[in-house]
Design a protein around this motif. Structure first.
Motif, short mmCIF file in Angstrom:
data_model
loop_
_atom_site.label_atom_id
_atom_site.label_comp_id
_atom_site.label_asym_id
_atom_site.label_seq_id
_atom_site.Cartn_x
_atom_site.Cartn_y
_atom_site.Cartn_z
N GLU A 89 0.81 -1.22 0.00
CA GLU A 89 0.00 0.00 0.00
C GLU A 89 0.84 1.27 0.00
N TRP A 108 0.00 5.15 -1.43
CA TRP A 108 0.02 6.20 -0.41
C TRP A 108 0.98 7.31 -0.80
N ASN A 161 -4.56 -2.18 -4.95
CA ASN A 161 -4.22 -1.35 -3.79
C ASN A 161 -4.48 0.13 -4.06
N ASN A 218 -7.12 2.61 -1.86
CA ASN A 218 -6.56 3.77 -1.18
C ASN A 218 -6.91 5.09 -1.86
#
Length: 153
Positions: free
Chosen positions: A43, A47, A69, A73
């Protein structure tokens, strides 16, 4: 984000790196090469992109685990055809619209490039929730179903 490419050994920005150029400042869409995200399955990769200010990543191909992912997110991974991708690479800084609801990337001049997005991921992105947030929003229905089951024990 891309530290080894963005900065030299002394920590100075490398002027040849695309994100260090003045025209890249404030951009929220990243156009990348093929198989983007391969090797970045955790992740932390989406991010870092989100923290930098990107809201979407566009390529002809995006690694599956990174793709998943990213969606989880709040980063929109967009897979487009080679023609749309080539146009984007030839026109850096062009203003585009990523329409998640319609599943379209809109280029200047009215051209649209469709992209696929899972209906549940679309719902989460459009409503600003993640998987846990979605489940929590369903709590009244879950509790009602659970209580209904108690009566039949």
């Amino acid at each position: 984000l891309f530290a080894d490419w963005r900065f030299g050994a002394a920590g100075r920005p490398r002027p040849e790196f695309a994100l260090n150029r003045p025209e890249a400042a404030g951009c929220s869409v990243l156009v990348t090469g093929a198989n983007f995200g391969c090797g970045s399955s955790r992740e932390h990769a989406p991010w870092a992109l989100r923290d930098y200010g990107f809201r979407a990543v566009i390529s002809t191909s995006i690694a599956d685990i990174f793709f998943s992912n990213a969606l989880k997110n709040g980063l929109v991974p967009v897979r487009v055809d080679a023609g749309a991708h080539a146009w984007l690479l030839a026109n850096p800084g062009a203003e585009v619209e990523v329409d998640v609801a319609a599943g379209e990337l809109r280029l200047p001049g009215g051209r649209a490039a469709p992209f696929q997005i899972d209906p549940f991921a679309r719902h989460c992105l459009l409503n600003g929730v993640d998987e846990l947030g979605y489940l929590l929003s369903q709590l009244p229905a879950i509790e009602a179903w659970d209580h209904k089951g108690d009566r039949h024990l």
